[in-house]
Design a protein around this motif. Structure first.
Motif, PDB file in Angstrom:
ATOM      1  N   ASP A   1       0.840  -1.196   0.000  1.00 57.21           N
ATOM      2  CA  ASP A   1       0.000   0.000   0.000  1.00 57.21           C
ATOM      3  C   ASP A   1       0.877   1.248   0.000  1.00 57.21           C
ATOM      4  O   ASP A   1       2.101   1.177   0.076  1.00 57.21           O
ATOM      5  N   GLU A   2       0.186   2.447   0.014  1.00 53.64           N
ATOM      6  CA  GLU A   2       0.927   3.702  -0.093  1.00 53.64           C
ATOM      7  C   GLU A   2       1.734   3.991   1.169  1.00 53.64           C
ATOM      8  O   GLU A   2       2.859   4.497   1.090  1.00 53.64           O
TER       9      GLU A   2
ATOM     10  N   PHE B   1       5.796   4.734   1.212  1.00 54.73           N
ATOM     11  CA  PHE B   1       6.473   5.951   1.645  1.00 54.73           C
ATOM     12  C   PHE B   1       7.418   5.685   2.818  1.00 54.73           C
ATOM     13  O   PHE B   1       8.439   6.366   2.960  1.00 54.73           O
TER      14      PHE B   1
ATOM     15  N   TYR C   1      -2.152   2.683  -6.278  1.00 58.31           N
ATOM     16  CA  TYR C   1      -2.403   4.005  -5.705  1.00 58.31           C
ATOM     17  C   TYR C   1      -3.870   4.403  -5.956  1.00 58.31           C
ATOM     18  O   TYR C   1      -4.523   3.887  -6.871  1.00 58.31           O
TER      19      TYR C   1
ATOM     20  N   LEU D   1      -3.891   9.754  -8.309  1.00 58.90           N
ATOM     21  CA  LEU D   1      -2.547   9.947  -8.844  1.00 58.90           C
ATOM     22  C   LEU D   1      -1.983  11.303  -8.439  1.00 58.90           C
ATOM     23  O   LEU D   1      -0.796  11.410  -8.089  1.00 58.90           O
TER      24      LEU D   1
ATOM     25  N   PHE E   1      -0.873  11.142  -4.857  1.00 56.87           N
ATOM     26  CA  PHE E   1       0.329  10.298  -4.729  1.00 56.87           C
ATOM     27  C   PHE E   1       1.571  11.060  -5.181  1.00 56.87           C
ATOM     28  O   PHE E   1       2.618  11.020  -4.517  1.00 56.87           O
TER      29      PHE E   1
ATOM     30  N   ASN F   1       2.483  13.778  -2.476  1.00 53.29           N
ATOM     31  CA  ASN F   1       3.174  13.184  -1.320  1.00 53.29           C
ATOM     32  C   ASN F   1       4.603  12.762  -1.685  1.00 53.29           C
ATOM     33  O   ASN F   1       5.523  12.876  -0.875  1.00 53.29           O
ATOM     34  N   PHE F   2       4.784  12.241  -2.904  1.00 51.90           N
ATOM     35  CA  PHE F   2       6.117  11.800  -3.353  1.00 51.90           C
ATOM     36  C   PHE F   2       7.079  12.981  -3.429  1.00 51.90           C
ATOM     37  O   PHE F   2       8.219  12.918  -2.927  1.00 51.90           O
TER      38      PHE F   2
ATOM     39  N   LYS G   1      11.224   8.652 -10.278  1.00 49.04           N
ATOM     40  CA  LYS G   1       9.941   8.177 -10.788  1.00 49.04           C
ATOM     41  C   LYS G   1       9.946   8.299 -12.298  1.00 49.04           C
ATOM     42  O   LYS G   1      10.655   9.119 -12.893  1.00 49.04           O
TER      43      LYS G   1
END
Length: 671
Positions: free
Chosen positions: A35-36, A40, A98, A101, A104, A107-108, A122
């Motif tokens: 999961d996310e 992270f 995810y 998008l 996500f 946060n990235f 990425k």
């Protein structure tokens, strides 16, 4: 019955494809879903190297760093995908599902901004069809397997017989001629050799009409051996058999059985006869069989395994052993029958030995007829004349004469090949290339002229010497001068004939002695020829009264492997003295003849210096008609012979008189 061996390529290809699909299926199950939050956390810990985002599938592939992969493997006690190094696409370590998008990505980027040391990257995956990926990987595998097949099976297996594979290296390399392979050579193309053709024609008839011969209780011969000098047509006869026979014909050479691997020769023999039995009735032809048929136990001092002997043993067993009662005839050819193993030559294996001799006069004419069909000839060419000009020529030599004559005619820009072109071709083959521009001192040229004139004079004045055709002092090949003779074609030779020929051979050195009162090194080949003839007279044919009717010739060929002589030292001394006496007597005889005819010798030498090439007609102008020409009914005795006999009688040497009346052929094969 399949004699070509099992083809291993297709099973290997099937196994490789199975491994390919298994690898793909295993690779698909190696990536776990996370999961996310977990993503992270791992990213913040620096364990994630790359994330590949797929917008269409709304998921991402997560790839760990090398350190994280190692730690994961050690923790889970699991090895990485073993198929990842076989040319397939590497699989992701985790898959991430995810939600939004945009969230996500926000946060990235926030996590990377808070931790500048993170090297996680990425990327966005392009939409790729799974089918296309599988096709690309399959194409890679097919290319690898194709290279593997070409390098390993074709290249290494090309010497392994039918099938072209390394696994069939023990298979026979014989070429099969059957109804599918049309051979152009037939018995009509084989000129001369009537006796040999009759023998091999009978072999073909054995297989075509075997019941005709077996109904009376007879057995078909197992083998036919063709023996004869090189170039006489042994292989050509075998080709004619292949063209005439309506049965399978296996052709190969004796060297085809020889291989560096142990046991390959015997294996090929077994496979050859297995193929022949499967297609019985059939003919097997082995050219140059002496490559494997040499007598066993000779020159084998190593004490180890002899591959050639193993091959010969297998051949002996296949020709006449258990389970060989089939209609398979073995034909073989060699020009060294004396060294073949006795077990190979016995009845039941090679039942018949056909000697293919050098062609006679009428056979040479037939051979000329065959080879002159494709040549544009002049009206001056007479086949009978050409046959008379080529005594001792084999069929291959005659073919070479015809080809050389055509080349000479083309070189001289002739419209057709004429008689002189053929004479030049014969001279070129016998004596070598003419060297008209070779620098020779006048004194040396004069000596060569008297040397050749001495040969011509003696051959004209003694009865049994070969008739002269032409004399030249133009350098040719390795000689400074040459004389061409037309030897009489005979099957037996007397001592008188041989001694006359020896006297004519020594005439060159004798002429130097008479004219210049010294001798030179120009008589090397003459002395070699005379010495061999004298040795044959004394040690082979028993033509010396002092030695007696004894022959030390060994037709079995065993003497060449012995370390001693078949006679004592005392006999060796007598043989040496006898050989020297025969040669010296003929040399003195040549000196006496030339001394008594010195004026004619000088005239002949001067004409030779003037014209460089003289013929039989020039000798008739100087000496007159030869006393022993066939057209003369009476044979008068010339004055050159009477004083010689009178002097020998005065000495009381009856043995020398008898020796002067005898002669023998140069080699044992002429008897």
């Amino acid at each position: 019955m399949n004699n070509k061996g099992f083809n291993w390529f297709f099973p290997i290809m099937i196994i490789a494809l199975v491994l390919f699909f298994v690898a793909n299926s295993l690779g698909d199950n190696t990536a776990k879903s996370i999961d996310e939050d977990t993503f992270f956390k791992e990213m913040q810990a620096g364990k994630i190297q790359k994330v590949l985002i797929d917008k269409q599938k709304q998921n991402a592939e997560v790839y760990l760093t090398k350190e994280a992969k190692t730690a994961t493997v050690q923790t889970q006690e699991k090895s990485p995908n073993p198929f990842s190094s076989l040319g397939m696409t590497p699989k992701a370590d985790y898959t991430l599902k995810y939600g939004d998008l945009q969230l996500f990505l926000k946060n990235f980027e926030t996590l990377k901004a808070e931790n500048p040391a993170l090297k996680t990257s990425k990327d966005y995956a392009e939409g790729e069809s799974p089918l296309m990926s599988i096709l690309i990987q399959a194409l890679i595998w097919i290319t690898i397997l194709g290279l593997f097949y070409f390098i390993l099976f074709r290249k290494m297996g090309s010497g392994g017989g039918p099938g072209g594979q390394i696994f069939s290296i023990g298979k026979s390399k014989a070429k099969l001629f059957d109804e599918k392979e049309k051979i152009q050579v037939t018995f009509k193309d084989v000129a001369g050799l009537e006796g040999a053709k009759e023998e091999v024609q009978e072999v073909v008839d054995f297989l075509k009409n075997s019941e005709k011969y077996t109904k009376l209780g007879g057995k078909i011969p197992k083998g036919v051996l063709l023996v004869g000098p090189p170039g006489t047509g042994k292989t050509l006869l075998a080709k004619a058999v292949a063209g005439e026979a309506k049965v399978p014909f296996f052709s190969l050479s004796g060297s085809d059985f020889v291989e560096m691997f142990v046991g390959v020769g015997a294996s090929r023999v077994r496979d050859l006869f297995a193929q022949a039995r499967a297609k019985s009735p059939a003919i097997i032809f082995i050219d140059e069989i002496d490559a494997i048929g040499r007598a066993r136990g000779k020159n084998n001092f190593s004490g180890g395994n002899d591959e050639r002997e193993n091959t010969l043993n297998q051949l002996l067993t296949e020709m006449d052993g258990f389970g060989t009662d089939v209609n398979v005839i073995v034909m073989a050819a060699t020009n060294r029958a004396d060294i073949l193993d006795k077990a190979l030559m016995r009845a039941g294996r090679f039942d018949r030995s056909v000697y293919v001799d050098l062609p006679e006069l009428h056979e040479r004419r037939e051979i000329f007829d065959v080879h002159l069909k494709k040549i544009k000839l002049d009206d001056t060419v007479d086949r009978d004349f050409l046959a008379k000009q080529t005594p001792g020529f084999s069929g291959a030599d005659i073919a070479n004469v015809c080809n050389e004559a055509a080349l000479i005619a083309a070189r001289n820009s002739h419209e057709s090949v004429n008689k002189q072109d053929f004479l030049d071709a014969v001279d070129r083959i016998i004596g070598g290339l003419e060297k008209k521009n070779m620098a020779i001192k006048p004194s040396e040229k004069r000596r060569v002229a008297f040397h050749e004139a001495g040969h011509a004079t003696i051959s004209w004045l003694v009865e049994h010497a070969s008739p002269l055709l032409k004399v030249t002092i133009v350098p040719r090949g390795r000689s400074l001068g040459a004389a061409w003779y037309l030897p009489e074609e005979r099957q037996l030779t007397t001592t008188e004939q041989m001694l006359d020929e020896m006297c004519a051979t020594l005439g060159g050195r004798a002429a130097e002695q008479v004219v210049f009162d010294n001798i030179s090194t120009g008589a090397l080949s003459d002395l070699e020829t005379v010495t061999k003839r004298a040795q044959a007279m004394v040690t082979i044919y028993g033509l010396s009264p002092n030695i007696g009717n004894i022959s030390y010739y060994d037709s079995s060929g065993q003497s060449e492997y012995s370390f001693g002589k078949p006679y004592s030292e005392a006999t060796a001394s007598k043989i040496d003295a006898e050989i020297k006496g025969i040669i010296e007597n003929q040399y003195e005889r040549a000196v006496r003849i030339l001394t008594e005819n010195k004026d004619k010798l000088n005239a002949l030498a001067n004409k030779l210096l003037e014209k460089e090439v003289i013929f039989r007609e020039d000798l008739e102008d100087i000496f007159g008609k030869r006393a022993w020409d066939p057209e003369l009914t009476e044979k008068p005795v010339t004055n050159t012979i009477i004083p010689i006999l009178e002097k020998e009688e005065e000495k009381g040497n009856d043995q020398d008189i008898k020796e002067g009346e005898i002669q023998a052929p140069e080699s044992p094969t002429q008897i």
